[in-house]
Design an enzyme around this catalytic site. Structure first.
Site, PDB file in Angstrom:
ATOM      1  N   ASP A   1      94.697  49.632  23.987  1.00 53.21           N
ATOM      2  CA  ASP A   1      95.121  50.884  24.257  1.00 53.21           C
ATOM      3  C   ASP A   1      94.845  51.403  25.633  1.00 53.21           C
ATOM      4  O   ASP A   1      94.203  50.638  26.564  1.00 53.21           O
ATOM      5  CB  ASP A   1      94.521  51.868  23.309  1.00 53.21           C
ATOM      6  CG  ASP A   1      92.978  51.424  22.893  1.00 53.21           C
ATOM      7  OD1 ASP A   1      92.305  50.925  23.905  1.00 53.21           O
ATOM      8  OD2 ASP A   1      92.334  52.090  21.976  1.00 53.21           O
TER       9      ASP A   1
ATOM     10  N   ASN B   1      85.368  57.344  12.611  1.00 46.48           N
ATOM     11  CA  ASN B   1      86.242  57.972  11.609  1.00 46.48           C
ATOM     12  C   ASN B   1      87.200  56.889  11.006  1.00 46.48           C
ATOM     13  O   ASN B   1      88.309  57.086  10.443  1.00 46.48           O
ATOM     14  CB  ASN B   1      87.213  59.028  12.324  1.00 46.48           C
ATOM     15  CG  ASN B   1      87.955  58.622  13.504  1.00 46.48           C
ATOM     16  OD1 ASN B   1      87.775  57.503  13.876  1.00 46.48           O
ATOM     17  ND2 ASN B   1      88.641  59.611  14.068  1.00 46.48           N
TER      18      ASN B   1
ATOM     19  N   HIS C   1      88.979  54.825  12.997  1.00 43.94           N
ATOM     20  CA  HIS C   1      90.202  54.146  13.792  1.00 43.94           C
ATOM     21  C   HIS C   1      90.080  52.835  14.433  1.00 43.94           C
ATOM     22  O   HIS C   1      89.207  52.485  14.619  1.00 43.94           O
ATOM     23  CB  HIS C   1      90.450  55.334  14.878  1.00 43.94           C
ATOM     24  CG  HIS C   1      89.415  55.282  15.963  1.00 43.94           C
ATOM     25  ND1 HIS C   1      88.957  56.554  16.451  1.00 43.94           N
ATOM     26  CD2 HIS C   1      88.866  54.357  16.792  1.00 43.94           C
ATOM     27  CE1 HIS C   1      88.299  56.108  17.600  1.00 43.94           C
ATOM     28  NE2 HIS C   1      88.220  54.872  17.652  1.00 43.94           N
TER      29      HIS C   1
ATOM     30  N   GLU D   1      94.162  56.991  14.650  1.00 45.25           N
ATOM     31  CA  GLU D   1      93.328  58.034  14.160  1.00 45.25           C
ATOM     32  C   GLU D   1      93.841  58.319  12.726  1.00 45.25           C
ATOM     33  O   GLU D   1      94.881  57.750  12.379  1.00 45.25           O
ATOM     34  CB  GLU D   1      93.264  59.274  14.938  1.00 45.25           C
ATOM     35  CG  GLU D   1      93.093  59.225  16.587  1.00 45.25           C
ATOM     36  CD  GLU D   1      91.477  59.223  16.696  1.00 45.25           C
ATOM     37  OE1 GLU D   1      90.837  58.844  15.657  1.00 45.25           O
ATOM     38  OE2 GLU D   1      91.193  59.781  17.680  1.00 45.25           O
TER      39      GLU D   1
HETATM   40  C1  F6R Z   1      89.075  50.993  22.284  1.00 43.78           C
HETATM   41  C2  F6R Z   1      89.476  50.854  20.810  1.00 43.78           C
HETATM   42  C3  F6R Z   1      88.580  51.672  20.063  1.00 43.78           C
HETATM   43  C4  F6R Z   1      86.914  51.508  19.885  1.00 43.78           C
HETATM   44  C5  F6R Z   1      86.150  52.318  18.881  1.00 43.78           C
HETATM   45  C6  F6R Z   1      84.818  52.008  18.972  1.00 43.78           C
HETATM   46  O1  F6R Z   1      90.060  50.141  22.896  1.00 43.78           O
HETATM   47  O2  F6R Z   1      89.896  50.096  20.418  1.00 43.78           O
HETATM   48  O3  F6R Z   1      89.115  51.735  18.500  1.00 43.78           O
HETATM   49  O4  F6R Z   1      86.871  50.169  19.520  1.00 43.78           O
HETATM   50  O5  F6R Z   1      86.382  53.760  19.535  1.00 43.78           O
HETATM   51  O6  F6R Z   1      84.201  52.289  20.284  1.00 43.78           O
HETATM   52  P1  F6R Z   1      82.769  51.998  20.456  1.00 43.78           P
HETATM   53  O7  F6R Z   1      82.859  50.495  20.559  1.00 43.78           O
HETATM   54  O8  F6R Z   1      82.656  52.512  21.843  1.00 43.78           O
HETATM   55  O9  F6R Z   1      82.004  52.519  19.552  1.00 43.78           O
END
Ligand code: F6R
Length: 250
Positions: free
Chosen positions: A67, A136, A138, A143
């Site tokens: 992303d 959540n 994702h 989401e």
């Molecule tokens: C970002 C991504 C998100 C993160 C998720 C957890 O490229 O793919 O799905 O993996 O938001 O983020 P952290 O590791 O910061 O808790």
């Protein structure tokens, strides 16, 4: 599904890096899917060390990231391009032209989503996709929703994700409200998936993902349907699963 419950963040990161390194050794031309965020930084640091010591080389590796924030240029310090350069690419011998992220500045979002899907397809899909998990549930920036979206899409970030990511910005107001994300179909087309999770804050999401029903209200639950998934987490992240479904962790 293979599950590894590790004592701490360092051992989680080491195991995840070892799995990615093994993929590179087995297939030096592999296509790796990468994530950003706090969770993978230890894994990336370890991959950097393995590359520096000559144990692995990224020279023939291609990467596609999950992303990118919509509206951020690649050289914006909070862009995911910048994050990847700093935390991984600059620590390795990867060729910059072999590293891919959605273009956050694309004016035509639909065309950019199509371009990214075609790129991944033309590469033959990812051999290994690394994932973190949001509070959540994702994955990428997919989401909770009422359906699983197959292809790359532009997503409105939820308030909880904006709050969670505001730690990287000066304030929550600075966090972009939209992002390009690889879709659930792209993620599921990976030949293997490696999900990592750290800390108590991820315990509910990890429980819902691995033990709950497969439903778009918890996007990570779709992984239950993938034939080759490895999940590595620390004890805190697995705490609810250890309490309620201990057999899953054997
Ligand atoms: C970002 C991504 C998100 C993160 C998720 C957890 O490229 O793919 O799905 O993996 O938001 O983020 P952290 O590791 O910061 O808790």
């Amino acid at each position: 599904m293979k599950i590894y419950v590790e004592n701490d963040y360092a051992s989680m990161s080491r195991r995840a890096a070892d799995i990615i390194a093994a993929e590179i050794k087995n297939n030096p031309n592999c296509v790796l899917g990468f994530a950003t965020g706090s969770t993978p930084t230890g894994t990336y640091a370890r991959l950097g060390e393995l590359c520096k010591s000559g144990e692995i080389s990224f020279k023939n590796v291609t990467t596609v990231n999950l992303d990118e924030y919509k509206g951020l240029s690649p050289d914006h310090p909070q862009s995911y391009r910048c994050f990847m350069n700093k935390n991984l690419f600059d620590l390795t011998d990867i060729l910059p032209e072999n590293t891919h992220l959605p273009n956050g500045l694309a004016e035509d979002s639909d065309a950019e989503c199509k371009r990214y899907d075609k790129l991944i397809k033309d590469l033959g899909n990812t051999d290994l996709q690394l994932l973190g998990i949001g509070h959540n549930g994702h994955i990428g920036f997919n989401e909770p929703n009422d359906r699983f979206i197959p292809g790359t899409n532009v997503i409105d970030l939820t308030e909880s994700t904006i709050q969670a990511n505001s730690r990287f910005f000066e304030s929550a107001q600075g966090v972009p409200t939209q992002a390009f994300t690889m879709g659930i179909g792209c993620i599921m087309s990976a030949k293997s998936i490696l999900m990592i999770a750290e800390g108590k804050g991820k315990a509910q999401a990890l429980y819902d993902a691995l033990c709950g029903p497969v439903a778009p209200s918890c996007p990570a639950s779709i992984l239950q349907l993938h034939p080759n998934v490895t999940v590595i987490g620390d004890k805190e992240a697995f705490s609810l699963i250890i309490e309620k479904e201990p057999k899953l962790c054997i």
